[in-house]
Enzyme design. Structure first.
Site, PDB file in Angstrom:
ATOM      1  N   GLU A 197      -3.341  -0.693   5.925  1.00  0.00           N
ATOM      2  CA  GLU A 197      -2.357  -1.176   6.918  1.00  0.00           C
ATOM      3  C   GLU A 197      -2.355  -0.261   8.146  1.00  0.00           C
ATOM      4  OE1 GLU A 197       1.468  -2.164   5.134  1.00  0.00           O
ATOM      5  OE2 GLU A 197       0.522  -3.741   3.955  1.00  0.00           O
ATOM      6  N   GLU A 251      -3.556  -6.726  -0.987  1.00  0.00           N
ATOM      7  CA  GLU A 251      -2.136  -6.669  -1.387  1.00  0.00           C
ATOM      8  C   GLU A 251      -1.558  -8.059  -1.182  1.00  0.00           C
ATOM      9  OE1 GLU A 251       0.446  -3.565   0.117  1.00  0.00           O
ATOM     10  OE2 GLU A 251      -1.242  -2.175   0.221  1.00  0.00           O
TER      11      GLU A 251
END
Ligand code: AHR
Length: 516
Positions: free
Chosen positions: A179, A301
């Protein structure tokens, strides 16, 4: 009762389903690693070298192929050298992302890899870009994979041998940050791409082919993907050391983990199904830059994200898991199966005690969640050929409140009502030699559906065995009643070129068929 028609032809294949689509994610967050998988060698809880025997056995049943570690946000603040050497001398660090608790580093590289091997899974390590250096990542790979740990070998390989593993750990999957548009450094796509090119330039396989994975977008952010690949391809020289590109999608919540109305039940299932839009649009954006499709799409994810269980540490992200989560999981895995020609890995978040966990633990107790059972039921899809299938499903119409999603887990209710709709039945199919495997969900909260499966082509149907996971829409497993929701036998009638079965309301069904 409604009727659903499913049509498929065993010769109409898409691609082999990469087993890694059934992957998991374990972060140093809350009670995932400590308590969840690791209790330490001195614990009265039965363990193998500190790892819980009950959890290892349950994960083996699910046939876990790959586990992503050590984060998540944790990864970009993790320095792997903290997790090597004698355990009692490892530094104690603050986990700045998840409750500022003390990280003892008891589970480091050798321990975690050992755990993966006990489970039968490949380790997938996420490197630190946000606060680390290319040298740190390069050295980590050498520590894990350089073969020669003898006195004439490399210092990092010798250190690995001193830590208990003279043989290479053979870690083949390497993520370059997590991220990085957010907790991994707050980069723009171009700035992250510059870092990716720099870090990935120093990645070496030491005789093995590694899978180098770049950070993809939050949700279906096509702009991130386009700008990342533009920079990757157009910045003076194109850069090729990339095998995978990883997006994240949490469908969030509606209500809480265990309390929701029927409208909220549908609302969450509909948000879960939006994974398909993400896969379709992301793969199209990637195709524009990678027309030969050398780079795999990864969703490393994904899952539901409910408000934390009352009375637990809010930073630990502990949530219960009902038959609603199971249907989200099944629908999502079906989407990945149907896109087996592009999706090469996916990792549900997270494995134990965090978010949409497949296992929950409390002291010496352990339970498998409804989501965990879906993984076990769906395991025959792993490595089989995905088949195209046509589902003519009844539609569900429901009233939904317009919601403005403000973060993974929170949303503002904007008040006005809108109409929502979703198909009652979704699914996927695969074939391995003469074994056909079909998975189907019924998202309807209270209506069963008769499913008629029509088989096209020359093959005949010999035998069929069905299993089903279902329950009242809030049904879940607790430590007092750990087997409220578990797979049961499902009757399937074989009639010439047709299968007939009844899929109960709120259910996930699977059928294994022997073709003649
Ligand atoms: O899974 C929990 C967190 O969600 C991860 O650490 C992060 O990558 C994501 O935002």
């Amino acid at each position: 009762m409604t009727t659903t028609h499913v049509t498929l032809n065993p010769a109409d294949t898409i691609a082999v389903i990469n087993p890694n689509i059934y992957g998991h994610f374990a972060e140093h967050l809350g009670r995932c690693i400590y308590d969840g998988i690791w209790v330490g060698e001195e614990s009265p809880i039965p363990n193998i070298h500190g790892f819980r025997v009950d959890v290892i056995e349950a994960l083996r049943q699910m046939k876990v192929p790959v586990i992503r570690w050590p984060g998540g946000c944790f990864a970009d603040d993790y320095h792997w050298q903290d997790g090597i050497g004698p355990r009692d001398r490892r530094p104690r660090r603050i986990n700045i992302h998840w409750g500022e608790v003390v990280e003892t580093n008891a589970v480091g590289t050798v321990e975690f890899t050992h755990f993966c091997r006990l489970v039968g899974a490949e380790p997938y390590f996420c490197g630190n870009v946000g606060s680390g250096t290319p040298r740190e990542l390069r050295d980590w790979i050498e520590y894990c994979n350089f073969p020669d740990s003898s006195s004439s070998g490399s210092t990092w390989a010798q250190q690995r041998a001193a830590d208990g593993s003279p043989s290479p750990l053979d870690v083949l999957y390497w993520g370059v940050g997590n991220e990085n548009w957010g907790c991994g450094g707050n980069f723009s796509p171009e700035d992250y791409c510059t870092e990716f090119r720099r870090f990935a330039s120093f990645i070496r396989g030491f005789g093995k082919k590694l899978n180098v994975i770049a950070c993809g977008p939050a949700n279906n952010d096509v702009e991130w993907t386009d700008r990342f690949f533009r920079k990757l391809n157009k910045d003076y020289w194109p850069f090729n050391n990339i095998d995978g590109f990883a997006a994240h999608y949490y469908c969030g919540t509606a209500g809480t983990a265990t309390q929701y109305t029927e409208e909220e039940w549908y609302r969450l299932l509909e948000k879960g199904l939006r994974m398909e839009e993400l896969v379709v649009q992301q793969r199209a954006a990637m195709d524009a830059w990678d027309p030969m499709r050398k780079i795999g799409l990864i969703i490393d994810e994904w899952g539901t994200w409910h408000p934390v269980e009352e009375g637990t540490n809010p930073a630990f992200l502990y949530q219960q898991n009902t038959v609603r989560d199971a249907i989200v999981a099944a629908n999502t895995l079906d989407i990945f199966n149907r896109h087996a020609d592009k999706v090469v890995m996916a990792n549900i978040a997270q494995m134990v005690n965090v978010l949409q966990a497949v296992i929950l633990t409390e002291g010496d107790k352990m339970l498998i969640t409804p989501t965990g059972y879906v993984y076990e039921m769906y395991s025959p899809h792993q490595g089989a050929q995905s088949l195209r299938l046509r589902i003519e499903s009844p539609e569900i119409h429901f009233q939904k409140t317009n919601i403005l999603q403000t973060s993974w887990q929170s949303a503002l209710q904007k008040g006005e009502k809108m109409e929502g709709k979703l198909p009652a039945v979704s699914g996927s199919a695969s074939i391995r030699e003469n074994q056909l495997f079909l998975s189907l969900t019924n998202s309807h909260a209270h209506e069963e559906t008769e499913v008629v499966v029509n088989l096209l082509g020359d093959a005949g149907l010999e035998t069929a065995e069905g299993r089903v996971l279902s329950g009242e829409i809030h049904a879940h497993n607790t430590f007092n009643e750990p087997r409220q929701v578990e797979p049961k036998f499902l009757t399937v009638d074989v009639r010439a070129h047709q299968l007939h079965l009844v899929l109960p309301a709120a259910s996930v069904g699977t059928v294994s068929v022997k073709l003649g």
